[in-house]
Design a protein around this motif. Structure first.
Motif, PDB file in Angstrom:
ATOM      1  N   ALA A  15      -1.121   8.273   5.632  1.00 26.31           N
ATOM      2  CA  ALA A  15      -0.153   9.229   6.196  1.00 26.31           C
ATOM      3  C   ALA A  15       1.275   8.775   5.893  1.00 26.31           C
ATOM      4  O   ALA A  15       2.135   9.581   5.513  1.00 26.31           O
ATOM      5  CB  ALA A  15      -0.367   9.365   7.704  1.00 26.31           C
ATOM      6  N   LEU A  16       1.530   7.470   6.053  1.00 26.97           N
ATOM      7  CA  LEU A  16       2.853   6.936   5.721  1.00 26.97           C
ATOM      8  C   LEU A  16       3.133   7.086   4.224  1.00 26.97           C
ATOM      9  O   LEU A  16       4.247   7.417   3.811  1.00 26.97           O
ATOM     10  CB  LEU A  16       2.942   5.470   6.126  1.00 26.97           C
ATOM     11  N   SER A  17       2.099   6.865   3.419  1.00 27.83           N
ATOM     12  CA  SER A  17       2.255   6.983   1.965  1.00 27.83           C
ATOM     13  C   SER A  17       2.578   8.411   1.562  1.00 27.83           C
ATOM     14  O   SER A  17       3.427   8.649   0.693  1.00 27.83           O
ATOM     15  CB  SER A  17       0.972   6.519   1.256  1.00 27.83           C
ATOM     16  N   ILE A  18       1.901   9.376   2.186  1.00 22.20           N
ATOM     17  CA  ILE A  18       2.102  10.767   1.778  1.00 22.20           C
ATOM     18  C   ILE A  18       3.476  11.270   2.223  1.00 22.20           C
ATOM     19  O   ILE A  18       4.058  12.157   1.563  1.00 22.20           O
ATOM     20  CB  ILE A  18       0.979  11.666   2.344  1.00 22.20           C
ATOM     21  N   ILE A  19       4.032  10.723   3.291  1.00 25.19           N
ATOM     22  CA  ILE A  19       5.397  11.099   3.680  1.00 25.19           C
ATOM     23  C   ILE A  19       6.375  10.659   2.600  1.00 25.19           C
ATOM     24  O   ILE A  19       7.259  11.424   2.175  1.00 25.19           O
ATOM     25  CB  ILE A  19       5.764  10.465   5.037  1.00 25.19           C
ATOM     26  N   LYS A  38     -14.778   3.927  12.335  1.00 26.37           N
ATOM     27  CA  LYS A  38     -13.657   4.688  12.890  1.00 26.37           C
ATOM     28  C   LYS A  38     -12.408   3.826  13.008  1.00 26.37           C
ATOM     29  O   LYS A  38     -11.289   4.304  12.805  1.00 26.37           O
ATOM     30  CB  LYS A  38     -14.042   5.276  14.248  1.00 26.37           C
ATOM     31  N   GLY A  39     -12.603   2.552  13.350  1.00 26.01           N
ATOM     32  CA  GLY A  39     -11.463   1.652  13.420  1.00 26.01           C
ATOM     33  C   GLY A  39     -10.834   1.437  12.053  1.00 26.01           C
ATOM     34  O   GLY A  39      -9.598   1.437  11.911  1.00 26.01           O
ATOM     35  N   LEU A  40     -11.685   1.251  11.041  1.00 24.17           N
ATOM     36  CA  LEU A  40     -11.179   1.093   9.681  1.00 24.17           C
ATOM     37  C   LEU A  40     -10.509   2.376   9.190  1.00 24.17           C
ATOM     38  O   LEU A  40      -9.480   2.335   8.498  1.00 24.17           O
ATOM     39  CB  LEU A  40     -12.328   0.715   8.742  1.00 24.17           C
ATOM     40  N   PHE A  41     -11.094   3.523   9.566  1.00 25.52           N
ATOM     41  CA  PHE A  41     -10.524   4.818   9.165  1.00 25.52           C
ATOM     42  C   PHE A  41      -9.158   5.032   9.815  1.00 25.52           C
ATOM     43  O   PHE A  41      -8.250   5.617   9.210  1.00 25.52           O
ATOM     44  CB  PHE A  41     -11.481   5.943   9.556  1.00 25.52           C
ATOM     45  N   ALA A  42      -8.987   4.554  11.049  1.00 24.00           N
ATOM     46  CA  ALA A  42      -7.692   4.683  11.722  1.00 24.00           C
ATOM     47  C   ALA A  42      -6.617   3.934  10.943  1.00 24.00           C
ATOM     48  O   ALA A  42      -5.491   4.428  10.778  1.00 24.00           O
ATOM     49  CB  ALA A  42      -7.790   4.148  13.154  1.00 24.00           C
ATOM     50  N   GLU A  43      -6.946   2.739  10.443  1.00 25.76           N
ATOM     51  CA  GLU A  43      -5.985   1.966   9.663  1.00 25.76           C
ATOM     52  C   GLU A  43      -5.672   2.637   8.332  1.00 25.76           C
ATOM     53  O   GLU A  43      -4.503   2.814   7.953  1.00 25.76           O
ATOM     54  CB  GLU A  43      -6.509   0.548   9.420  1.00 25.76           C
ATOM     55  N   VAL A  86       0.825  -1.210   0.000  1.00 30.25           N
ATOM     56  CA  VAL A  86       0.000   0.000   0.000  1.00 30.25           C
ATOM     57  C   VAL A  86       0.858   1.259   0.000  1.00 30.25           C
ATOM     58  O   VAL A  86       0.706   2.146  -0.849  1.00 30.25           O
ATOM     59  CB  VAL A  86      -0.970   0.009   1.200  1.00 30.25           C
ATOM     60  N   ILE A  87       1.792   1.348   0.939  1.00 31.11           N
ATOM     61  CA  ILE A  87       2.547   2.605   1.059  1.00 31.11           C
ATOM     62  C   ILE A  87       3.533   2.767  -0.104  1.00 31.11           C
ATOM     63  O   ILE A  87       3.825   3.895  -0.504  1.00 31.11           O
ATOM     64  CB  ILE A  87       3.269   2.723   2.416  1.00 31.11           C
ATOM     65  N   THR A  88       4.026   1.668  -0.656  1.00 34.15           N
ATOM     66  CA  THR A  88       4.925   1.791  -1.809  1.00 34.15           C
ATOM     67  C   THR A  88       4.159   2.244  -3.040  1.00 34.15           C
ATOM     68  O   THR A  88       4.566   3.196  -3.734  1.00 34.15           O
ATOM     69  CB  THR A  88       5.620   0.449  -2.100  1.00 34.15           C
TER      70      THR A  88
END
Length: 811
Positions: free
Chosen positions: A348-352, A337-342, A25-27
């Motif tokens: 957020a990691l992806s956008i960094i 909300k739990g799914l949104f947290a994930e 996902v993040i890659t």
């Protein structure tokens, strides 16, 4: 706040158990979103960001356009007297400035580098709000007709050429025999407006009086020069249309008076064009930005479709965990909300990563595209970039969380728990899977076709014959090193001796006293004596060695002789395009051409050469080649294979012949050709990478979707195998069941291409031609291959094993 922290902590604990999912996902999102942020920032800087100058919305460039007797535009450029008349007589600009761009050799430096120069009037600094790192700007003492030899350096020139010398204001620079006192250094933050050519950053600024226009052109109303410009700040009393109505007669009337006795300009006129600095700098790059945006958005959509599939698969895997949460009282909103947290943590990691990639993209564009795209020096992680990053993170996190939440059948979660996780409490519906297949195939069809088309067009342009050779040819150009240039006869002697010295070098095979075929063409007014037809033709004087040296084929007649060159006989050659215009299917040999003035002697056409094209362009314009005089200061050297000549070696030879000239330019024609084809090379590489990346993402996405669909039919496939179904029949069944979605996706992609063409017909007409039918066939073939692979490979592990393996665990 503690609850939010708890959810994030739980989300991270859950994701740590799935490193493959997190990494994918993040890659995927990091790379594609990085490209998106890079192009979005570029679009903002070029199209929306205001220029960094005070009252930038009131800054305009004025152009003078010549219109011939047929009311057709001939070209935009000023004659020197017209420009001066405009500057001194106009009343609609609160402030106005003159600019003249050139290049010259810094003779006061031991290295004698060639510097980009700008000759300006003092108002230029006020118009652009220039700040200084050292010293002052030009004042009234450097205004028009003051002839005060002073100079201002750019900050980069000060650092690179003078090592940031703190005592720089006590030094001088010398150009063409004139010494200029350095009075200032521009601020490091100053951004020069690229209103002459993209990527031009002047290194030394000098007063207008010292510009390079020769004395005869300063008085000529018939010779134009596109390196001299006029900019101004329009006052509040006039609109653009009113300004044009005032400026056109101001420029045209005085020009008409001064060319009234010239038959060539009979029926001609001048009209003014007023263009905002923002539009001048942007040029025709708006469509380029839109195409880049379209391409990268397509990649992001494919990536989102792939990641959506991964999120849905993960949600299906989490059904037992979600069932436990529901059993202990968690509501739909709390599950969301739990799914949104994930999803939020992953985005957020992806956008960094995306921001880091965007920074790298800025560096690449600034290094490689500074000469092709304006304002790339202004690219940085600005507020717009960060705002886009925040918005994209939030939108994608909500989208993936909502997508996962919509899969949850809240009532079925309890039964899922009671059956110990067996069954299918959470499934991706057949309709959603079909929609994902259609969207993937549609986007990949459109993107791949466009990228392959761009790749093919770029490669065809690179490989297209240009009509002459560039291998082992070097262009050598001299610049005057004294304030008083040598006489014509002195120049002949100097150039003859220089040619002799250069010819003695062991690496030199041949010499032509002519400018490079990639430059040196001027726009000359010409009159056909037999018909009195008046033309404006690209013209360049060449010597008798020119055509043989570059291997430009002779079609008819002959080339110049040594005697004709030395005796300055009025003869000329034309290319086949000009020949057809002059004589149709007949021979133009013997026809006579005069160059503008009826008093000029007529030149006789003695030969026709095959037309040539400039690399990167498709047109072959009319061109004329009069016999050159032996006083020209441009040379071409044909070197032996594998040989070269250094700038230092050439400079030493010139210094040994004369002190009146210095080395201005020494460049390989191959390097110049590659520079002209830079856009095509960049397009070919970029489109190839985008096409491969598109296929890669599409293959992953289709595989994931079709693999999930195949797994959902595991029991059915096991049953069919158990009753004797053949492997080929099962493969055909899976392909048939998905063929409608695949075909629908292809048709949707074709509709997208059609809509793109209808939206930008003029821009895309060059690319969408009959010759692209094979390209489209190739696109469909490649899509069919990845679709077949995506259908077959997930099925392979089921049909290559005994049926019992498919029936187990399929309850």
């Amino acid at each position: 706040m503690s609850l939010l922290y708890y959810r994030q902590k739980q989300a991270w604990a859950s994701l740590r158990k799935k490193p493959g999912f997190v990494g994918t996902v993040i890659t995927t999102m990091g790379i594609t979103l990085g490209a998106l942020l890079c192009i979005l920032t570029l679009a903002y800087v070029l199209i929306a960001k205001p220029l960094p100058y005070p009252d930038q919305e009131r800054l305009y460039r004025v152009d003078s356009e010549f219109v011939d007797a047929n009311k057709e535009g001939v070209g935009k450029a000023f004659t020197y007297p017209s420009l001066m008349h405009l500057y001194q007589k106009q009343t609609i600009f609160d402030e106005s400035a003159l600019l003249y761009f050139g290049e010259d050799v810094l003779t006061s430096s031991p290295a004698q580098p060639t510097m980009k120069t700008a000759f300006i009037t003092p108002e230029w600094f006020n118009l652009l709000g220039v700040e200084m790192a050292l010293g002052r700007t030009f004042e009234d003492s450097e205004a028009l007709n003051t002839n005060n030899p002073v100079a201002i350096l750019s900050y980069r020139t000060w650092q690179e050429e003078f090592s940031g010398d703190a005592d720089i204001l006590s030094q001088k620079v010398s150009f063409s025999g004139t010494s200029f006192s350095i009075i200032g250094v521009l601020s490091e933050d100053f951004i020069e407006p690229q209103i002459f050519t993209t990527g031009l950053n002047s290194q030394v600024f000098m007063p207008w009086d010292f510009n390079e226009a020769p004395e005869n052109l300063r008085k000529s109303w018939s010779n134009i020069n596109d390196t001299q410009l006029f900019i101004g700040k329009l006052n509040d009393k006039h609109s653009l249309s009113q300004a044009k109505q005032i400026l056109t007669p101001l420029m045209n009337d005085v020009w008409q008076e001064n060319v009234a006795g010239m038959d060539f300009f009979k029926g001609w006129s001048l009209t003014s064009e007023i263009t905002s600095l923002q539009s001048v700098i942007l040029g025709d790059n708006r469509d380029t930005v839109y195409m880049l945006l379209a391409g990268v958005i397509g990649l992001v959509l494919i990536a989102c479709a792939n990641i959506a599939n991964l999120f849905m698969s993960r949600t299906a895997e989490q059904q037992r965990q979600l069932a436990i949460h529901a059993a202990i009282g968690a509501s739909k909103k709390q599950l969301f909300k739990g799914l949104f947290a994930e999803s939020g943590l992953l985005m957020a990691l992806s956008i960094i990563i995306a921001l880091v990639i965007a920074l790298g993209g800025f560096e690449i564009m600034q290094h490689f595209l500074a000469q092709r795209l304006p304002r790339v020096d202004e690219l940085s992680l600005n507020g717009f970039t960060l705002l886009c990053a925040l918005a994209i993170t939030l939108v994608l996190a909500l989208f993936f969380a909502k997508l996962s939440a919509n899969m949850i059948n809240y009532r079925a979660l309890n039964s899922t728990l009671q059956s110990s996780g067996k069954g299918s409490g959470i499934q991706v519906s057949h309709k959603v899977r079909q929609l994902l297949i259609i969207s993937q195939v549609a986007i990949v069809t459109a993107l791949v076709f466009v990228n392959i088309s761009l790749f093919k067009d770029a490669v065809d342009t690179i490989d297209k014959p240009i009509g002459f050779e560039t291998n082992n040819i070097t262009s050598l150009v001299l610049a005057g090193a004294t304030s008083t240039p040598p006489s014509r006869e002195e120049r002949k002697v100097i150039m003859q001796e220089l040619k002799t010295k250069l010819a003695q070098l062991p690496q030199v095979e041949a010499i032509s006293q002519s400018a490079s075929p990639l430059s040196g063409f001027g726009i000359w007014a010409q009159v056909v004596v037999s018909t009195n037809e008046r033309l404006v033709v690209e013209t360049k004087p060449v010597d008798n060695n020119y055509f043989d040296l570059i291997n430009q084929p002779l079609v008819e007649g002959r080339i110049f002789t040594d005697t004709e060159i030395s005796n300055e006989v009025d003869v000329m050659l034309v290319n086949d395009v000009y020949a057809r215009h002059l004589a149709g299917d007949e021979s133009p040999l013997g026809m006579q051409i005069t160059f503008g003035s009826p008093d000029d002697p007529a030149s006789v056409i003695i030969g026709v050469v095959k037309g040539m094209t400039i690399p990167g362009r498709s047109e072959r314009p009319m061109r004329a080649y009069p016999a050159a005089h032996l006083r020209g200061t441009r040379l071409m050297l044909k070197l032996k294979p594998g040989q070269s000549i250094s700038r230092q070696q050439a400079a030493e030879i010139i210094a040994g012949v004369t002190s009146q000239y210095s080395l201005f330019e020494l460049s390989s024609l191959d390097d110049r050709r590659d520079n002209l084809l830079f856009t095509q090379y960049t397009t070919a590489i970029t489109s190839a990478i985008l096409a491969l990346l598109t296929f890669f993402l599409a293959a992953i996405g289709l595989y994931g979707i079709l693999s999930y669909g195949t797994q959902m039919r595991r029991f059915e496939i096991g049953t069919r195998l158990a009753i004797g179904a053949k492997r080929k029949a099962l493969i055909f069944m899976i392909i048939k069941d998905n063929s409608l979605a695949l075909v629908t996706g292809i048709i949707t992609g074709m509709i997208l291409l059609l809509a793109l063409y209808l939206g930008f017909p003029e821009e895309l007409e060059t690319y969408l031609q009959v010759q692209l039918i094979p390209v489209f066939a190739l696109t469909l073939s490649l899509i069919a291959i990845i679709s077949w692979f995506a259908c077959y490979w997930p099925l392979r592990q089921l049909i290559n094993r005994p049926a019992i393996h498919s029936l187990r665990g399929s309850e």
